[in-house]
Motif scaffolding. Structure first.
Motif, mmCIF file in Angstrom:
data_model
loop_
_atom_site.group_PDB
_atom_site.id
_atom_site.type_symbol
_atom_site.label_atom_id
_atom_site.label_comp_id
_atom_site.label_asym_id
_atom_site.label_seq_id
_atom_site.Cartn_x
_atom_site.Cartn_y
_atom_site.Cartn_z
ATOM 1 N N TYR A 42 -37.567 -30.132 -32.386
ATOM 2 C CA TYR A 42 -37.014 -30.955 -31.297
ATOM 3 C C TYR A 42 -36.116 -30.108 -30.402
ATOM 4 O O TYR A 42 -36.154 -30.222 -29.159
ATOM 5 N N ASP A 43 -35.315 -29.250 -31.001
ATOM 6 C CA ASP A 43 -34.467 -28.342 -30.226
ATOM 7 C C ASP A 43 -35.326 -27.456 -29.333
ATOM 8 O O ASP A 43 -35.013 -27.243 -28.151
ATOM 9 N N TRP A 44 -36.435 -26.944 -29.864
ATOM 10 C CA TRP A 44 -37.345 -26.106 -29.075
ATOM 11 C C TRP A 44 -37.945 -26.898 -27.925
ATOM 12 O O TRP A 44 -38.029 -26.404 -26.790
ATOM 13 N N LEU A 45 -38.338 -28.146 -28.181
ATOM 14 C CA LEU A 45 -38.925 -28.978 -27.134
ATOM 15 C C LEU A 45 -37.932 -29.233 -25.999
ATOM 16 O O LEU A 45 -38.329 -29.381 -24.837
ATOM 17 N N ASP A 74 -31.780 -22.753 -30.876
ATOM 18 C CA ASP A 74 -31.408 -22.829 -32.290
ATOM 19 C C ASP A 74 -32.614 -23.222 -33.133
ATOM 20 O O ASP A 74 -32.661 -24.277 -33.759
ATOM 21 N N ASN A 75 -33.626 -22.360 -33.124
ATOM 22 C CA ASN A 75 -34.853 -22.594 -33.874
ATOM 23 C C ASN A 75 -35.447 -21.253 -34.263
ATOM 24 O O ASN A 75 -34.989 -20.193 -33.806
ATOM 25 N N TYR A 76 -36.461 -21.294 -35.113
ATOM 26 C CA TYR A 76 -37.055 -20.075 -35.647
ATOM 27 C C TYR A 76 -38.531 -19.996 -35.272
ATOM 28 O O TYR A 76 -39.116 -20.936 -34.724
ATOM 29 N N ILE A 124 -27.389 -41.135 -37.438
ATOM 30 C CA ILE A 124 -28.179 -40.571 -38.531
ATOM 31 C C ILE A 124 -29.386 -39.849 -37.954
ATOM 32 O O ILE A 124 -30.106 -40.378 -37.119
ATOM 33 N N GLY A 125 -29.594 -38.609 -38.428
ATOM 34 C CA GLY A 125 -30.635 -37.777 -37.849
ATOM 35 C C GLY A 125 -30.117 -37.089 -36.608
ATOM 36 O O GLY A 125 -30.769 -37.048 -35.562
ATOM 37 N N THR A 126 -28.931 -36.535 -36.714
ATOM 38 C CA THR A 126 -28.203 -35.977 -35.575
ATOM 39 C C THR A 126 -28.996 -34.914 -34.836
ATOM 40 O O THR A 126 -29.043 -34.889 -33.611
ATOM 41 N N GLY A 127 -29.619 -34.008 -35.578
ATOM 42 C CA GLY A 127 -30.333 -32.907 -34.941
ATOM 43 C C GLY A 127 -29.394 -31.813 -34.462
ATOM 44 O O GLY A 127 -28.166 -31.895 -34.595
ATOM 45 N N ILE A 128 -29.985 -30.758 -33.902
ATOM 46 C CA ILE A 128 -29.196 -29.657 -33.364
ATOM 47 C C ILE A 128 -28.339 -30.169 -32.209
ATOM 48 O O ILE A 128 -28.853 -30.824 -31.307
ATOM 49 N N PRO A 129 -27.032 -29.889 -32.212
ATOM 50 C CA PRO A 129 -26.185 -30.366 -31.117
ATOM 51 C C PRO A 129 -26.688 -29.884 -29.760
ATOM 52 O O PRO A 129 -26.932 -28.696 -29.553
ATOM 53 N N THR A 130 -26.880 -30.817 -28.839
ATOM 54 C CA THR A 130 -27.345 -30.521 -27.483
ATOM 55 C C THR A 130 -26.478 -31.298 -26.514
ATOM 56 O O THR A 130 -26.501 -32.513 -26.495
ATOM 57 N N ASP A 178 -27.100 -35.616 -41.000
ATOM 58 C CA ASP A 178 -28.401 -34.947 -40.994
ATOM 59 C C ASP A 178 -28.527 -34.214 -42.329
ATOM 60 O O ASP A 178 -27.528 -34.007 -43.018
ATOM 61 N N PHE A 179 -29.753 -33.835 -42.692
ATOM 62 C CA PHE A 179 -29.907 -33.148 -43.971
ATOM 63 C C PHE A 179 -30.342 -31.704 -43.810
ATOM 64 O O PHE A 179 -30.553 -31.015 -44.805
ATOM 65 N N ASP A 180 -30.442 -31.205 -42.577
ATOM 66 C CA ASP A 180 -30.820 -29.814 -42.351
ATOM 67 C C ASP A 180 -29.573 -28.923 -42.379
ATOM 68 O O ASP A 180 -28.629 -29.163 -41.623
ATOM 69 N N PRO A 181 -29.519 -27.902 -43.228
ATOM 70 C CA PRO A 181 -28.332 -27.048 -43.297
ATOM 71 C C PRO A 181 -27.959 -26.390 -41.973
ATOM 72 O O PRO A 181 -26.779 -26.210 -41.690
ATOM 73 N N ILE A 182 -28.955 -26.047 -41.146
ATOM 74 C CA ILE A 182 -28.608 -25.405 -39.872
ATOM 75 C C ILE A 182 -27.888 -26.395 -38.959
ATOM 76 O O ILE A 182 -27.015 -26.014 -38.173
ATOM 77 N N VAL A 183 -28.249 -27.670 -39.073
ATOM 78 C CA VAL A 183 -27.543 -28.679 -38.294
ATOM 79 C C VAL A 183 -26.087 -28.757 -38.748
ATOM 80 O O VAL A 183 -25.170 -28.868 -37.929
ATOM 81 N N LEU A 184 -25.859 -28.669 -40.049
ATOM 82 C CA LEU A 184 -24.499 -28.684 -40.582
ATOM 83 C C LEU A 184 -23.668 -27.556 -39.989
ATOM 84 O O LEU A 184 -22.535 -27.762 -39.548
ATOM 85 N N ARG A 185 -24.230 -26.364 -39.950
ATOM 86 C CA ARG A 185 -23.465 -25.224 -39.424
ATOM 87 C C ARG A 185 -23.104 -25.421 -37.957
ATOM 88 O O ARG A 185 -21.978 -25.159 -37.528
ATOM 89 N N HIS A 186 -24.061 -25.880 -37.168
ATOM 90 C CA HIS A 186 -23.783 -26.112 -35.760
ATOM 91 C C HIS A 186 -22.831 -27.285 -35.574
ATOM 92 O O HIS A 186 -21.988 -27.268 -34.676
ATOM 93 N N ALA A 187 -22.972 -28.310 -36.408
ATOM 94 C CA ALA A 187 -22.089 -29.463 -36.310
ATOM 95 C C ALA A 187 -20.641 -29.063 -36.556
ATOM 96 O O ALA A 187 -19.730 -29.496 -35.847
ATOM 97 N N GLU A 188 -20.427 -28.240 -37.548
ATOM 98 C CA GLU A 188 -19.067 -27.796 -37.860
ATOM 99 C C GLU A 188 -18.439 -27.057 -36.687
ATOM 100 O O GLU A 188 -17.237 -27.152 -36.430
#
Length: 262
Positions: free
Chosen positions: A21-24, A29-31, A74-80, A101-111
């Motif tokens: 979704y971030d890529w779209l 913030d994607n791989y 719920i289901g925050t996603g990458i902060p945009t 959200d349950f994705d660890p990368i989202v947690l890091r960006h959220a913090e």
């Protein structure tokens, strides 16, 4: 934001819906695995992501103007930017927001990025919507469930398969909300697209091991049993608007609605 959260391991070997979704949306913030899924999607998928994000911004801004000051996203996603709390706290700086959200990368960006105004609060829980009781338990520590809460489920439930009881999940969350609360909801659909385009989207996500369950208008409406629709009701994402000028009409693969808890 909760402090001292352990730094989780980020799995870059598998694509994740939040990063696709971030890529779209044109994010960075994607791989490569996420980009590989995105590259296989039709151009309409980028439009759907944009339409979905714009709906969220309009609906949340309207809720804030209506006086709602507590939000469970719920289901925050990458902060945009603008993020939900930024939209809300422009109207009410003291608003309280819990992101999930349950994705660890989202947690890091959220913090790092989901930082409240001084007067308000933002908090983050790493949890799966498939465990709604855990989410509600944590949210109660931040939000006052004796007052109305806005529950945001944006483009999330089409990743939940029928055998995972999507309607039961939403019902558990809604049942925890006090009277006068809101549900802001969007969901992918294939009602307006040709079969070959739908097959392309499903195949791209399937190859990325991301299951999708698009739902019809009737199936989407089942999530709202017992709730009161806010005008204009269940419509496509570009058709949902309140005080702003009417968005440009365009085909959409996203249903959207805002509902009141009676």
């Amino acid at each position: 934001m909760t402090q001292g959260t352990p730094k989780p391991r980020i799995d870059t070997s598998k694509p994740h819906p939040a990063r696709v979704y971030d890529w779209l949306l044109g994010g960075k913030d994607n791989y490569l695995v996420d980009q590989a899924v995105g590259d296989k999607l039709p151009e309409d998928s980028k439009a759907a992501a944009r339409q979905n994000r714009a709906f969220m911004q309009r609906a949340v801004a309207w809720a804030a103007r209506e006086g709602f000051d507590q939000y469970l996203d719920i289901g925050t996603g990458i902060p945009t930017q603008p993020n939900l709390h930024q939209i809300v706290q422009r109207v009410n700086p003291g608003a309280r927001i819990v992101y999930t959200d349950f994705d660890p990368i989202v947690l890091r960006h959220a913090e790092a990025l989901l930082i409240s105004s001084p007067e308000g609060t933002t908090d983050y829980i790493q949890a799966d919507v498939r465990d709604p009781a855990t989410i509600v338990e944590h949210a109660r520590k931040i939000l006052d469930f004796d007052r109305p809460v806005v529950l945001s489920l944006i483009a999330l439930m089409h990743f939940i398969q029928d055998e995972e009881d999507p309607y039961g999940i939403v019902r558990t969350l809604v049942d925890a909300l006090p009277s006068g609360s809101l549900l802001i909801f969007s969901h992918g659909t294939t009602d307006f697209h040709p079969a070959e385009l739908v097959d392309t989207v499903k195949e791209a996500y399937k190859k990325g091991t991301i299951p999708l369950r698009f739902r019809t208008r009737e199936e989407t409406a089942r999530f709202f049993t017992g709730l009161e629709p806010v005008e204009p009701g269940l419509v496509t994402a570009p058709e949902w608007y309140k005080d702003e000028p009417r968005p440009e009409e365009e085909r959409s693969g996203i249903y959207a609605a805002v509902l009141r808890v009676p």
